[in-house]
Write a protein that holds these residues in place. Sequence first.
Motif, short mmCIF file in Angstrom:
data_model
loop_
_atom_site.label_atom_id
_atom_site.label_comp_id
_atom_site.label_asym_id
_atom_site.label_seq_id
_atom_site.Cartn_x
_atom_site.Cartn_y
_atom_site.Cartn_z
N ILE A 210 -30.92 -18.91 -21.34
CA ILE A 210 -29.96 -19.79 -21.16
C ILE A 210 -30.63 -21.19 -20.92
CG2 ILE A 210 -27.77 -20.80 -20.33
CD1 ILE A 210 -26.69 -18.11 -20.84
N ALA A 211 -31.49 -20.82 -19.75
CA ALA A 211 -31.96 -22.09 -19.02
C ALA A 211 -33.05 -22.63 -19.89
CB ALA A 211 -32.66 -21.44 -17.77
N ILE A 212 -33.84 -21.71 -20.55
CA ILE A 212 -34.76 -22.32 -21.67
C ILE A 212 -34.24 -23.01 -22.65
CG2 ILE A 212 -36.64 -21.72 -23.26
CD1 ILE A 212 -37.29 -19.31 -21.25
N LEU A 213 -33.22 -22.48 -23.28
CA LEU A 213 -32.50 -23.11 -24.58
C LEU A 213 -31.67 -24.22 -24.05
CD1 LEU A 213 -31.15 -20.06 -26.49
CD2 LEU A 213 -33.13 -21.42 -27.21
N GLY A 214 -31.15 -24.28 -22.92
CA GLY A 214 -30.55 -25.54 -22.48
C GLY A 214 -31.15 -26.62 -22.25
N THR A 215 -32.46 -26.32 -21.53
CA THR A 215 -33.47 -27.36 -21.47
C THR A 215 -33.95 -28.03 -22.71
OG1 THR A 215 -34.08 -26.30 -19.32
CG2 THR A 215 -35.76 -27.96 -20.31
N TRP A 216 -34.32 -27.07 -23.74
CA TRP A 216 -34.53 -27.43 -25.23
C TRP A 216 -33.51 -28.23 -25.91
CZ3 TRP A 216 -38.42 -28.62 -28.26
CH2 TRP A 216 -38.31 -28.66 -29.73
N TYR A 217 -32.55 -27.73 -26.01
CA TYR A 217 -31.33 -28.39 -26.61
C TYR A 217 -31.03 -29.80 -26.05
CZ TYR A 217 -30.50 -24.30 -29.48
OH TYR A 217 -30.71 -23.19 -30.26
N ALA A 218 -30.86 -29.59 -24.97
CA ALA A 218 -30.55 -30.89 -24.04
C ALA A 218 -31.45 -31.98 -24.10
CB ALA A 218 -29.86 -30.60 -22.60
N LEU A 219 -32.74 -31.62 -23.76
CA LEU A 219 -33.85 -32.84 -23.85
C LEU A 219 -34.11 -33.17 -25.16
CD1 LEU A 219 -36.52 -31.54 -21.07
CD2 LEU A 219 -34.46 -33.20 -20.57
N GLY A 220 -34.09 -32.27 -26.26
CA GLY A 220 -34.26 -32.62 -27.48
C GLY A 220 -33.34 -33.60 -28.27
N LEU A 221 -31.94 -33.10 -28.12
CA LEU A 221 -30.96 -33.99 -28.42
C LEU A 221 -30.67 -35.41 -27.80
CD1 LEU A 221 -28.10 -31.56 -28.75
CD2 LEU A 221 -29.69 -32.33 -30.68
N MET A 222 -31.11 -35.69 -26.46
CA MET A 222 -31.11 -36.67 -25.67
C MET A 222 -32.21 -37.60 -26.30
SD MET A 222 -30.17 -35.44 -21.80
CE MET A 222 -30.55 -37.13 -21.33
N PHE A 223 -33.42 -36.82 -26.54
CA PHE A 223 -34.52 -37.70 -26.87
C PHE A 223 -34.39 -38.25 -28.35
CE2 PHE A 223 -38.56 -37.88 -29.62
CZ PHE A 223 -39.37 -38.64 -28.90
N VAL A 224 -33.61 -37.64 -29.26
CA VAL A 224 -33.28 -38.45 -30.65
C VAL A 224 -32.37 -39.43 -30.60
CG1 VAL A 224 -34.20 -36.23 -31.78
CG2 VAL A 224 -31.92 -36.41 -31.31
N GLY A 225 -31.62 -39.30 -29.29
CA GLY A 225 -30.47 -40.45 -29.14
C GLY A 225 -29.25 -39.96 -29.69
N LEU A 226 -28.79 -38.66 -29.75
CA LEU A 226 -27.52 -38.02 -30.31
C LEU A 226 -26.48 -38.38 -28.98
CD1 LEU A 226 -26.15 -36.67 -32.39
CD2 LEU A 226 -26.30 -34.55 -31.07
N PRO A 227 -25.54 -39.06 -29.47
CA PRO A 227 -24.41 -39.20 -28.21
C PRO A 227 -23.96 -37.59 -27.91
CG PRO A 227 -24.17 -40.61 -30.14
CD PRO A 227 -25.13 -39.70 -30.50
N PHE A 228 -23.58 -37.70 -26.68
CA PHE A 228 -22.98 -36.48 -26.05
C PHE A 228 -24.02 -35.53 -26.09
CE2 PHE A 228 -19.71 -38.15 -28.99
CZ PHE A 228 -19.33 -39.12 -28.02
N GLY A 229 -25.40 -35.49 -26.26
CA GLY A 229 -26.37 -34.67 -26.62
C GLY A 229 -26.43 -33.82 -25.54
N PHE A 230 -26.50 -34.15 -24.44
CA PHE A 230 -26.71 -33.26 -23.17
C PHE A 230 -25.47 -32.27 -23.03
CE2 PHE A 230 -26.36 -32.32 -18.75
CZ PHE A 230 -27.57 -31.81 -18.37
N PHE A 231 -24.32 -32.69 -23.12
CA PHE A 231 -23.18 -31.73 -23.27
C PHE A 231 -23.43 -30.70 -24.42
CE2 PHE A 231 -19.00 -30.60 -25.02
CZ PHE A 231 -18.54 -29.67 -23.70
N ILE A 232 -23.53 -31.01 -25.63
CA ILE A 232 -23.56 -30.30 -26.83
C ILE A 232 -25.04 -29.20 -26.60
CG2 ILE A 232 -24.16 -30.30 -29.19
CD1 ILE A 232 -22.90 -33.07 -29.35
N GLY A 233 -26.06 -29.73 -26.06
CA GLY A 233 -27.20 -28.81 -25.69
C GLY A 233 -26.80 -27.86 -24.66
N ILE A 234 -26.16 -28.10 -23.60
CA ILE A 234 -25.85 -27.17 -22.52
C ILE A 234 -24.83 -26.16 -23.37
CG2 ILE A 234 -24.89 -26.66 -20.21
CD1 ILE A 234 -27.69 -27.83 -20.36
N MET A 235 -23.71 -26.68 -23.97
CA MET A 235 -22.93 -25.97 -24.57
C MET A 235 -23.09 -24.72 -25.50
SD MET A 235 -19.42 -26.94 -27.02
CE MET A 235 -20.60 -27.37 -28.20
#
Length: 403
Positions: A210-235
């Motif tokens: 979960i820690a690895i996937l959360g870091t990848w999803y959150a940072l990746g979605l934030m990098f592409v500029g997706l709104p609410f990307g941090f929350f969606i990635g952690i979820m």
Amino acid sequence: MRIPVRKQIMWWGIAALTLLLTLWLLGQAVLPFILGAGIAYLLDPVADRLERAGLSRTMSVVVITVAVVLAFVTVVLLIVPVLLRQATALIETTPAMIEQGRAFLDARFPDLIPQGAGLQQTLADLQATMGEQAGRLASTVLGSVTGVLGTVALLVIVPVVAFYLLLDWDHLVAAVDGLLPREHAATIRQLAREIDDALSGFLRGQAVVIAILGTWYALGLMFVGLPFGFFIGIMAAVLSFIPYVGVLIGGATAIGVALFSFWGDPLWIGAVVAIFAIGQIVEGNYLQPKIVGGHVGLHPVWLLLALSVFGALFGFVGLVMAVPMAAALGVLARFLIARYRESSLFTGQGLPDEPAQPILVEMVPAGTVAERLRHARMAADRALSRQQVEAMQDDLARRDAKG
């Protein structure tokens, strides 16, 4: 005298029902102690490793406590506010996204949603209801989370219970082992080891995943500029402890938000899809096999069933207890199935009769029995002579008393 098996099953069943009834009646009261015990269980291997490195048990527990407190404070101050803010914004934006999706379908595929069939009105009602309830739901979620995090029981009792249980964990395990019924102690220890292997492998392995996937999803979605990307990635990462659930829910949410935000720019929509595709490939081919391994034995369907049943019966306490109970019940189920396969009910053949008691034959030198018989006869003759002498003495005493 050995206690019958039926009576043993009855007593163990009464003990299990008493435990479940206690959890049901005192769920919220015992929640801090359950959480504290769970934290102590997860951190005990770390304390053991620090002890092997040369620290005392007390110093090991102090070091772990300081590290956990610092990590908790960091998460509460830096991560939780962002998650709450983005979750609230996502809930409030959902009706607009539904409206845009409905308008797109009406414009591009007018025959897809039949007119007059009631579906149009249903979608409109759904949009209106979500818009009205969005603020209330967000306030409820915020109030619930804030209430839980601000409860004195969780902020004070849980760390204290975890600290003292972690300090005395080995002594507690030894004390419980000393209370096991001696007849079944070996079997209970084996079952406990299997439950520990399943539970620790699942919890600790999934925490790393979960820690690895959360870091990848959150940072990746934030990098592409997706709104609410941090929350969606952690979820999506948190829900990944159930295979495919995290990527389906998180991926569907992310793609829906990307379509709403990046419509007309397929490059960034494709980037969102690629982030979840890469995460799923890495999780399935490397993280799960290498970190979690094949020794866990918690099937996703079994885990979902445990979450549903224990959550419905015991509320939030049931959700906390669902994973360890699923591991324990899974091990017990495999144990009972193995015993069933060995029983006459499965094989169709009766159990063999108990073997007769063997006849013990003592090997002695020749003449030993005759010598023992001779000594026995001599002892009997001496005993008879003594009885006759005593009888004569008694008779003489009686005559003297009469004369």
